[in-house]
Design an enzyme around this catalytic site. Structure first.
Site, PDB file in Angstrom:
ATOM      1  N   HIS A 194      12.464 -77.149 -20.984  1.00  0.00           N
ATOM      2  CA  HIS A 194      13.816 -76.645 -21.241  1.00  0.00           C
ATOM      3  C   HIS A 194      13.943 -75.191 -20.775  1.00  0.00           C
ATOM      4  O   HIS A 194      14.921 -74.812 -20.122  1.00  0.00           O
ATOM      5  CB  HIS A 194      14.155 -76.695 -22.735  1.00  0.00           C
ATOM      6  CG  HIS A 194      14.231 -78.059 -23.306  1.00  0.00           C
ATOM      7  ND1 HIS A 194      13.593 -78.401 -24.480  1.00  0.00           N
ATOM      8  CD2 HIS A 194      14.869 -79.179 -22.886  1.00  0.00           C
ATOM      9  CE1 HIS A 194      13.840 -79.667 -24.752  1.00  0.00           C
ATOM     10  NE2 HIS A 194      14.607 -80.171 -23.797  1.00  0.00           N
ATOM     11  N   SER A 215      10.656 -83.272 -25.472  1.00  0.00           N
ATOM     12  CA  SER A 215      10.609 -83.019 -26.915  1.00  0.00           C
ATOM     13  C   SER A 215       9.918 -84.164 -27.640  1.00  0.00           C
ATOM     14  O   SER A 215       9.201 -83.937 -28.618  1.00  0.00           O
ATOM     15  CB  SER A 215      12.023 -82.822 -27.458  1.00  0.00           C
ATOM     16  OG  SER A 215      12.585 -81.641 -26.960  1.00  0.00           O
ATOM     17  N   LYS A 268      20.793 -89.304 -33.644  1.00  0.00           N
ATOM     18  CA  LYS A 268      19.379 -89.026 -33.407  1.00  0.00           C
ATOM     19  C   LYS A 268      18.724 -88.581 -34.705  1.00  0.00           C
ATOM     20  O   LYS A 268      19.268 -87.773 -35.449  1.00  0.00           O
ATOM     21  CB  LYS A 268      19.207 -87.949 -32.338  1.00  0.00           C
ATOM     22  CG  LYS A 268      19.561 -88.435 -30.950  1.00  0.00           C
ATOM     23  CD  LYS A 268      19.049 -87.473 -29.914  1.00  0.00           C
ATOM     24  CE  LYS A 268      19.303 -88.026 -28.522  1.00  0.00           C
ATOM     25  NZ  LYS A 268      18.724 -87.183 -27.488  1.00  0.00           N
ATOM     26  N   ARG A 309      13.627 -84.813 -14.986  1.00  0.00           N
ATOM     27  CA  ARG A 309      12.170 -84.769 -14.857  1.00  0.00           C
ATOM     28  C   ARG A 309      11.669 -85.863 -13.935  1.00  0.00           C
ATOM     29  O   ARG A 309      10.725 -85.672 -13.203  1.00  0.00           O
ATOM     30  CB  ARG A 309      11.505 -84.955 -16.220  1.00  0.00           C
ATOM     31  CG  ARG A 309      11.745 -83.849 -17.191  1.00  0.00           C
ATOM     32  CD  ARG A 309      11.129 -84.209 -18.512  1.00  0.00           C
ATOM     33  NE  ARG A 309      11.652 -85.516 -18.919  1.00  0.00           N
ATOM     34  CZ  ARG A 309      12.161 -85.797 -20.098  1.00  0.00           C
ATOM     35  NH1 ARG A 309      12.183 -84.901 -21.029  1.00  0.00           N
ATOM     36  NH2 ARG A 309      12.625 -86.984 -20.368  1.00  0.00           N
TER      37      ARG A 309
END
Length: 159
Positions: A18, A129, A42, A91
């Site tokens: 990040h 994460s 979430k 990514r």
């Protein structure tokens, strides 16, 4: 022309990946709002307040960064902040399909919104994460995956 962008996410927790994207974006934009999402769908490890605190610590030496939380549609938050650009990180190819759909969905809600995609450095490409949370659950060392400024905040997690 003053360029303002939003970099949204749950940042649960903020990672070196990040931060890599944030630093790259600082080279492009005059101001970046790191928008920490309060996403009830979430199941986050860290509270919204804790995630905002960690992001502020991780970015305190970057003057172009403002950290704010939001609990609305991203395009509504962008309108409120008068930002027309959304930054997203990619990514791997697996990220692309989801991010493309989200970019189109946001554009359908507000035609003035554009999304740009930035890739982290190769050394940060595997960091997410969820990888950090998995390691934390087993009290593993994540010091090479997260900004050093937040390490003290992470050791409060216990099974």
């Amino acid at each position: 022309m003053y360029n303002k962008a939003i970099y949204p996410g749950t940042f649960d927790p903020v990672t070196n990946g990040h931060l890599d994207i944030i630093k790259r974006a600082c080279k492009i934009f005059d101001e970046i709002i790191v928008a920490v999402a309060d996403n009830k769908d979430k199941n986050t490890m860290f509270s919204l307040e804790k995630r905002v605190k960690m992001m502020k610590k991780a970015t305190e030496n970057l003057p172009k960064i403002k950290v704010k939380s939001f609990n609305s549609l991203l395009v509504e938050f962008a309108r409120k902040e008068n930002a027309k650009i959304i930054i997203r990180g990619l990514r791997a190819v697996s990220d692309f399909e989801y991010e493309l759909q989200m970019g189109y969905a946001n554009k359908s809600l507000d035609e003035e919104i554009d999304t740009i995609y930035l890739m982290p450095n190769l050394q940060n490409a595997f960091i997410s994460s969820s990888v950090v949370r998995s390691i934390l659950k087993y009290n593993g060392d994540v010091s090479h995956l997260v900004p050093k400024e937040i390490l003290g905040e992470l050791n409060v997690y216990s099974n």
